[in-house]
Design a protein around this motif. Structure first.
Motif, PDB file in Angstrom:
ATOM      1  N   LYS A   1      -1.137   8.932  -1.695  1.00 21.25           N
ATOM      2  CA  LYS A   1      -1.297   7.855  -0.711  1.00 21.25           C
ATOM      3  C   LYS A   1      -0.198   6.796  -0.796  1.00 21.25           C
ATOM      4  CE  LYS A   1      -5.202   9.851   0.286  1.00 21.25           C
ATOM      5  NZ  LYS A   1      -5.301  10.759   1.461  1.00 21.25           N
TER       6      LYS A   1
ATOM      7  N   SER B   1       0.777  -1.239   0.000  1.00 21.23           N
ATOM      8  CA  SER B   1       0.000   0.000   0.000  1.00 21.23           C
ATOM      9  C   SER B   1       0.808   1.289   0.000  1.00 21.23           C
ATOM     10  CB  SER B   1      -0.928   0.010   1.224  1.00 21.23           C
ATOM     11  OG  SER B   1      -0.167  -0.104   2.419  1.00 21.23           O
ATOM     12  N   LYS B   2       2.100   1.211   0.254  1.00 23.50           N
ATOM     13  CA  LYS B   2       2.854   2.444   0.405  1.00 23.50           C
ATOM     14  C   LYS B   2       4.349   2.193   0.178  1.00 23.50           C
ATOM     15  CE  LYS B   2       1.537   4.820   3.890  1.00 23.50           C
ATOM     16  NZ  LYS B   2       1.346   5.135   5.321  1.00 23.50           N
TER      17      LYS B   2
END
Length: 391
Positions: free
Chosen positions: A376, A320-321
């Motif tokens: 994000k 996710s990151k």
């Protein structure tokens, strides 16, 4: 989610070479915990200096691997876009960089091209170790045998050698007859030299990148490990992208930085011809067996997801990151500092013009991190990138 730490390997390293464990744990803490604080703060500034410094010291290479982003069929070193990256730096420039950062003992990760083609490689690695930093190198193994004695004597920390399969397959992947023999000879020589000098370092790793050529011989590749006895065998499902993701990435980067990215084109649609059923079966057989060495398949996704990994390049599998721009920095052969190891389009400085630690939180790098934060933690190109899913 981020790539999982190989705790079993770290556990084994602790008892053999405790001098390595503190820097490794510090890297893990930075990647898995404190980078999140920098994301939440939102100003694009990294609160810590780069704990990993990646030096691509040369783009020269004596192999021509089909899957290579530099020299493969679509590799960016074939175009005028990459010609400036044939320039190399004098070893004294690198020593000055080492002096600059030695006080906090980062990990140096040297790669290429083929790093042994850099004339002063051995001198540079010795200097890194003398300054108390960790020294890691990735090589095709072609010159490993001749340098094994000094490598062990100087106590390099990690050496990773490409291993693409049995002899015929490996040579075909590398585009060079005899590539397999030189790599195996080098691995065996390094292992014997460690035994002779009674030293635990360097830790010997092999790296296998899955392609249409070697996907169906994965089990045989692992069997080679019984002969060379690596400390760790690493299999990469590979880094790639699609035309759709590349164009979406280009649109963002052109708007934010005013440049037209080109390196993503080197990684597009390279895995359409992999026989996925065969690959999944091979991975399953490997996992069912016991091996006399540690191994890791990267990214570390469930077997049921392997087909989707190749079929749907935008699927993230929980990753996710991207933490990489907050704890590691990449320097090209000509001294350019870029924001990503694989996609080297965005230049944020040059170590011949400004000290590395000034570049680290200078406006170019800060702007890129703020872009990541705004999105994000991910750009379209991130979905199959080592910076996100690798180590």
């Amino acid at each position: 989610m981020r790539s999982k730490l190989p705790f079993k390997f770290i556990y084994n390293v602790f008892f053999k070479t405790p001098d390595i464990i503190l820097p490794m744990l510090r890297l893990g803490l930075r990647k898995y915990l404190t980078v999140d604080w920098d994301y939440k703060r939102g100003d694009g500034i990294s609160s810590k200096p780069p704990l990993q410094i990646s030096l691509r010291i040369t783009n020269l290479c004596n192999h021509r691997c089909a899957v290579c982003g530099q020299y493969g069929e679509k590799g960016y070193m074939h175009t005028t876009n990459g010609k400036h990256l044939f320039n190399t730096l004098d070893v004294e420039v690198y020593k000055k960089l080492v002096d600059e950062v030695a006080y906090y003992k980062p990990l140096f990760y040297l790669t290429g091209g083929e790093p042994f083609l850099y004339p002063k490689l051995m001198e540079l690695m010795k200097y890194i170790k003398q300054k108390g930093c960790l020294a890691t190198l990735v090589t095709n193994g072609s010159r490993l045998k001749d340098n094994a004695k000094q490598i062990v004597n100087d106590e390099w920390d990690f050496v990773m050698v490409s291993l693409d399969g049995p002899e015929e397959v490996h040579d075909r992947c590398r585009g060079v007859k005899g590539a397999y023999k030189s790599a195996i000879d080098g691995l065996i020589a390094l292992r014997k030299e460690k035994e002779m000098q009674k030293k635990a370092k360097p830790y010997i790793l092999t790296s296998t990148t899955i392609s249409k050529v070697n996907a169906d011989v994965l089990e045989k590749t692992f069997e080679i490990g019984n002969k060379v006895k690596p400390d760790y065998m690493i299999v990469y499902l590979s880094w790639f992208t699609s035309e759709e993701l590349g164009k979406a990435h280009s649109k963002i980067i052109k708007k934010e930085f005013g440049i037209e990215p080109y390196t993503w084109k080197s990684y597009t649609n390279r895995y359409n011809e992999i026989e996925l059923d065969s690959l999944v079966s091979a991975i399953k057989r490997v996992k069912e067996k016991k091996w006399p060495f540690n191994y890791l398949i990267i990214p570390n996704i469930p077997l049921k997801d392997v087909k989707d990994y190749y079929k749907y390049p935008a699927k993230m599998f929980g990753y996710s990151k991207c933490a990489a721009p907050f704890f590691m920095i990449d320097v090209m052969p000509n001294g350019d500092v870029v924001t990503c190891r694989d996609y080297v389009d965005i230049k944020v400085g040059n170590i011949t013009e400004k000290p590395l630690l000034e570049i680290w939180n200078d406006k170019g790098f800060v702007k890129f991190r703020k872009l990541l934060i705004k999105r994000k933690g991910l750009l379209p190109i991130c979905s199959r990138c080592c910076g996100l899913m690798g180590y």
